[in-house]
Design a protein around this motif. Structure first.
Motif, PDB file in Angstrom:
ATOM      1  N   LEU B 326       0.697  -1.218   0.083  1.00 21.51           N
ATOM      2  CA  LEU B 326      -0.112  -0.216  -0.083  1.00 21.51           C
ATOM      3  C   LEU B 326       0.842   1.209   0.048  1.00 21.51           C
ATOM      4  O   LEU B 326       1.867   1.336   0.555  1.00 21.51           O
ATOM      5  CB  LEU B 326      -0.756   0.067   1.328  1.00 21.51           C
ATOM      6  CG  LEU B 326      -2.219  -0.927   1.213  1.00 21.51           C
ATOM      7  CD1 LEU B 326      -2.688  -0.879   2.372  1.00 21.51           C
ATOM      8  CD2 LEU B 326      -3.020  -0.429   0.080  1.00 21.51           C
ATOM      9  N   THR B 327       0.454   2.121  -0.869  1.00 27.43           N
ATOM     10  CA  THR B 327       1.288   3.527  -0.703  1.00 27.43           C
ATOM     11  C   THR B 327       0.673   4.315   0.283  1.00 27.43           C
ATOM     12  O   THR B 327       1.259   5.389   0.538  1.00 27.43           O
ATOM     13  CB  THR B 327       1.028   4.348  -2.067  1.00 27.43           C
ATOM     14  OG1 THR B 327      -0.264   4.359  -2.589  1.00 27.43           O
ATOM     15  CG2 THR B 327       1.519   3.389  -3.326  1.00 27.43           C
ATOM     16  N   THR B 350      -2.103   1.892  -5.129  1.00 29.78           N
ATOM     17  CA  THR B 350      -2.908   3.182  -4.522  1.00 29.78           C
ATOM     18  C   THR B 350      -4.429   2.755  -4.516  1.00 29.78           C
ATOM     19  O   THR B 350      -4.965   2.382  -5.388  1.00 29.78           O
ATOM     20  CB  THR B 350      -2.452   4.159  -5.197  1.00 29.78           C
ATOM     21  OG1 THR B 350      -1.042   4.595  -5.126  1.00 29.78           O
ATOM     22  CG2 THR B 350      -3.279   5.584  -4.678  1.00 29.78           C
ATOM     23  N   VAL B 351      -5.160   2.876  -3.299  1.00 29.24           N
ATOM     24  CA  VAL B 351      -6.435   2.654  -3.100  1.00 29.24           C
ATOM     25  C   VAL B 351      -6.904   4.077  -3.438  1.00 29.24           C
ATOM     26  O   VAL B 351      -6.700   4.904  -2.860  1.00 29.24           O
ATOM     27  CB  VAL B 351      -7.047   2.269  -1.968  1.00 29.24           C
ATOM     28  CG1 VAL B 351      -8.319   2.066  -1.579  1.00 29.24           C
ATOM     29  CG2 VAL B 351      -6.313   0.918  -1.459  1.00 29.24           C
ATOM     30  N   VAL B 381       0.502   2.194   5.390  1.00 30.98           N
ATOM     31  CA  VAL B 381       1.374   2.366   4.402  1.00 30.98           C
ATOM     32  C   VAL B 381       2.272   1.130   4.489  1.00 30.98           C
ATOM     33  O   VAL B 381       2.855   1.026   5.272  1.00 30.98           O
ATOM     34  CB  VAL B 381       1.945   3.857   4.390  1.00 30.98           C
ATOM     35  CG1 VAL B 381       2.515   4.115   5.594  1.00 30.98           C
ATOM     36  CG2 VAL B 381       2.653   3.941   3.285  1.00 30.98           C
ATOM     37  N   GLY B 382       2.779   0.491   3.355  1.00 29.10           N
ATOM     38  CA  GLY B 382       3.721  -0.469   3.270  1.00 29.10           C
ATOM     39  C   GLY B 382       3.004  -1.976   3.534  1.00 29.10           C
ATOM     40  O   GLY B 382       3.833  -2.972   3.323  1.00 29.10           O
ATOM     41  N   ASP B 383       2.220  -1.921   4.124  1.00 30.32           N
ATOM     42  CA  ASP B 383       1.146  -3.239   4.104  1.00 30.32           C
ATOM     43  C   ASP B 383       1.219  -3.865   3.033  1.00 30.32           C
ATOM     44  O   ASP B 383       0.759  -3.498   1.864  1.00 30.32           O
ATOM     45  CB  ASP B 383      -0.067  -3.162   5.050  1.00 30.32           C
ATOM     46  CG  ASP B 383       0.249  -3.046   6.469  1.00 30.32           C
ATOM     47  OD1 ASP B 383       1.422  -3.072   7.013  1.00 30.32           O
ATOM     48  OD2 ASP B 383      -0.750  -2.885   7.158  1.00 30.32           O
ATOM     49  N   LEU B 384       1.187  -5.266   3.108  1.00 31.24           N
ATOM     50  CA  LEU B 384       1.009  -6.174   1.760  1.00 31.24           C
ATOM     51  C   LEU B 384      -0.245  -6.460   1.733  1.00 31.24           C
ATOM     52  O   LEU B 384      -1.189  -6.881   2.473  1.00 31.24           O
ATOM     53  CB  LEU B 384       1.680  -7.314   1.848  1.00 31.24           C
ATOM     54  CG  LEU B 384       2.219  -8.049   0.483  1.00 31.24           C
ATOM     55  CD1 LEU B 384       3.264  -7.362  -0.360  1.00 31.24           C
ATOM     56  CD2 LEU B 384       2.727  -9.500   0.698  1.00 31.24           C
TER      57      LEU B 384
END
Lengths: 390, 390
Positions: B326-327, B350-351, B381-384
C-alpha cells in the motif's frame, strides 16, 4: 554494433503514426483512441438515489419521525411534483431525486404502514444521493492516445459515444525466408523443418493491435524474395524473418536494397538476436528479424511491439520494464545485453537453465524476458532484476 | 447472505466444460487447447549447426590445424557425403551436420584461403551443434487444457500442427434491464441514462475468450424481459444486468423463475455487488448481475471470468490474486468483503479515494481491485495487500 537503445531510436525515426478510422463502440476495446472525446452531458444527468428507500427533507430526519408517502420515483420514471414537509416519496436506486428531497432513508431504517413511514433506526448522516455530474460533468474529456480497456468502453458508452475514432490497425506483412522451411501441414523433406516464427509473431502482433498477414515462404533465391516483397505491397510494416545474418545464403538485405530499401542498421549488441536490419522501403518500414525462433520472438517483443505502439499514435518509447527478485544466483553476463527466458510468479523470477535460442519448448513455458545489461556482474538469489513480460 | 467463495462454488456446480472445435493454427492464439497434442517428429529432425562456420572432426580441432573444404551444408540443402580426416564442410546456421562432423568451427576463428581453412584462434570447447530432438523429441506432448499464447502457437507450428482442437468459445447473451436505459447514440429522456454495462462487459468477456452478444435493453415489464430471454436462446451463459436487487421494480428474478430458472442464490456478502443471482435455465447458466456500473464490472471480474474459464475446460478456481504494498494507510473494512478500485505500479498499490459504485471515470483509471476481507483491520502504508488485476 549498436545498442538496443540506439536501434530503437533508429526504428522510431522511421515511423510516423497512422491515420484514424471510426469503429462502432462494441469493436473499440483494445484499439487506440485517436482523438479526444468530450462528454456533452453530466452523468448522472440528475441527482439520483444511491439506494432503495424513501426520499424526504434532511431537516426532518430523526428517529421516530413520520412521513406520508405521496408518490414514487423509479429509475426512468421520476416523481414530478415537489415534496413538502412531512412528505416522502418511495425512491429506487438510480431514480431522479424529486424537488424538495435532499435525503434518502434506507428502507431498512423505516417501518411502513400503508402510506406512512416511521423512522425506526438511526439513519446516519449519509444522504444516499449522488449529485448530478457525480461521475463526470459535461466537458469531461478522455484524452488520446489511449489504449481502450473494457472499462473505458463502459465509460464511453455512458458518455453516449456510439462511434469511436481510433488509429487504424497497422497492416503487417510477415515473410519467412529459407529453403529449409515448409508450412505446417506440409511434409518436410529430410533437410527441412516447419516454419514457426510467422505463426507466433502474427499472434503476438495481432494481440498488440496489428492486422498481420503471413505471406508465402520466400526461398533462398532473389526472385522468390522479390515475389514476397511484392505481395507485401500496402503494408505499413514489412517484416522478414531469417536471411539477416552474414552467411553466404543471406540474400534478403541485398534484394531489399535493390528494391530501394534505405538500410538503417544491421547488427545489435544483444543476445539473442544480433542480426537485425531496418529501413524504409517506399511507404513501408521494413524490419529484418533473425531466423532463430527465440531470437525472432525476443526481437519481436523488444523492437516490433514498441514500433506497433508508435504506429498507433503513442509517443515512441521502449517497453516498460518490471522488476522481480531472483530465485537463484545467475552468472555474470558478457558484453552483449542478454534477454534471458524465465518465469515470474508473484514477484519471484526464475531464470531457465536452457537459454539456447532454438528452444521453443522453453520459450512456451516462459512468461518473462529477464534483462541482463552488458557486462552485468553475477547476481545472487534475492537480487532485484528487470524483466519484460511475455 | 453467502460469501464470495460460497457463491463461486454454487456457480461452478452449474457449469460443465463446453465441447471443442477445430480451428486453423493462425486463429488459435488466446483459445484453450481441448486435447493433448503430441509431436510426431524430433525438432530439430537432424543434428543442426548452431552457427555459420566449418564442420570438422572434433578430434582434429587445434589452433594451426588445416582442413580441405570438400562441400557445403546449407539450411534446406545438406551435404550428402561423409566428411573424412583433414576435411571440412562450409556449414550454415540450421543446416544438417554431415556424417563424420562433430564440431563446427566459427568462421571468425578460421582463416580461409581458396579451398583450405586454418584454425587461427582457440575455438573453445563448444561444438556449436544442436543434437536432433534438442528442442523436442517425437512423443513430446503439450497438455490440455492450456490457454494458447503466441509462443505456444510457434511451438505448435514447429510440431507441424496446422489445425488445433480448442474449446468452443462460450456464447454469452447480455441483457441490460431498466426503463431508465437507452442505447449509445440514442437521445435519452430527462429521467434516462445511457446503458454502459453491456458494452464494458462484452469487451471484458470477449478478451477472456467468449463470444458475447448484446441483446436489446429489457424494459421493466415482464413481457419485455421474456422477449430478451427468448433472444438469448442458444447461449451458454445468459447474463442479466440490473433488476436483481429487492426493489419493487426488480422483475428479472420473477420472470426467470417463471421460465423455469432454478435459482441458486441471491445475495453475496461483498462490496460492491451484493445483489447477485444464478441458476440453470434450460441448457444455459443464468447469472444476474447488479445494475450499478462498477458493481457489474466487479462481479464480472470476480464471478463471470472464472465461469468462462471453467466453461473453457479449466478446473474451477477463483481468479489468482496478486499482492502489492500500500502507498497509503486505509481504514478498517466492514463485515462484507470489499473490492476497492485502485492502481498498481511496480508492486506499489494506491487505493482510490472515491469508491462509490457508480463512478466509471474512477473505474477507467483503475487497473486493480484491492481485496479487503470481511472485518479486515485498518492497513498501514507499506502493508502487503492482495488484488485482482483489471
Amino acid at each position: 554494433m549498436i545498442t538496443v537503445e540506439q536501434a530503437l531510436e533508429h526504428l522510431f525515426s522511421l515511423v510516423s503514426p497512422l491515420g484514424s478510422e471510426t469503429v462502432p463502440l462494441a469493436q473499440a476495446s483494445g484499439r487506440v483512441l485517436a482523438a479526444d472525446v468530450t462528454a456533452t452531458r453530466d452523468q448522472p444527468p440528475f441527482a439520483a438515489s444511491a439506494m432503495d428507500g424513501y426520499g424526504v427533507r434532511a431537516a426532518e430526519v430523526a428517529v421516530g419521525a413520520k412521513f406520508k408517502i405521496i408518490g414514487e420515483s423509479a429509475a426512468g420514471h421520476g416523481f414530478s411534483g415537489p415534496v413538502g414537509p412531512g412528505e416522502a416519496v418511495r425512491i429506487f436506486t438510480g431514480a431522479p431525486v424529486p424537488e424538495g428531497v435532499d435525503f434518502v432513508l434506507l428502507q431498512e431504517d423505516c417501518d411502513r404502514f400503508v402510506n406512512t413511514i416511521t423512522i425506526d433506526s438511526d439513519p446516519g448522516s449519509n444522504a444516499n444521493i449522488r449529485p448530478a455530474g457525480n461521475d463526470f460533468a459535461a466537458g469531461f474529456t478522455l484524452n488520446a492516445p489511449r489504449l481502450l480497456s473494457p472499462n473505458d468502453i463502459a465509460l464511453l458508452a455512458a458518455m453516449n459515444v456510439p462511434l469511436v475514432q481510433v488509429t487504424r490497425r497497422p497492416d503487417i506483412a510477415l515473410i519467412s525466408t529459407g529453403d529449409e522451411l515448409v508450412m505446417p501441414g506440409d511434409t518436410p523433406g529430410p533437410d527441412q523443418i516447419i516454419v514457426s516464427n510467422t505463426f507466433g509473431l502474427k499472434a503476438l502482433f495481432d494481440s498488440a493491435g496489428a492486422k498481420t498477414r503471413i505471406l508465402p515462404i520466400a526461398k533462398d533465391h532473389p526472385a522468390s524474395i522479390e515475389t514476397a516483397f511484392d505481395l507485401a505491397q500496402g503494408a505499413d510494416l514489412v517484416i522478414t524473418i531469417g536471411g539477416a545474418s552474414v552467411g553466404d545464403h543471406d540474400l534478403v538485405s541485398a534484394v531489399a536494397q535493390q528494391l530501394g530499401m534505405q538500410q538503417s542498421f544491421y547488427k545489435v549488441k544483444m543476445r539473442p538476436g544480433k542480426p537485425l536490419m531496418a529501413g524504409r522501403m517506399g511507404d513501408a518500414v521494413m524490419i529484418g528479424l533473425p531466423g532463430n525462433p527465440v531470437s525472432a520472438v525476443v526481437c519481436g517483443n523488444v523492437f516490433v511491439l514498441p514500433v506497433i505502439a508508435a504506429l498507433q499514435g503513442f509517443a515512441p518509447a521502449p517497453r516498460t520494464r518490471l522488476s522481480a527478485t531472483l530465485t537463484a544466483a545467475t552468472p555474470a553476463n558478457g558484453p552483449r545485453e542478454h534477454y534471458m527466458r524465465g518465469r515470474v510468479d508473484r514477484g519471484q523470477i526464475t531464470v531457465f537453465d536452457r537459454q539456447d535460442s532454438s528452444l521453443l519448448t522453453v520459450l512456451s513455458e516462459a512468461n518473462a524476458l529477464i534483462l541482463r545489461p552488458a557486462d552485468d556482474p553475477a547476481r545472487d538469489v534475492g537480487d532485484l532484476v528487470e524483466y519484460l513480460p511475455l
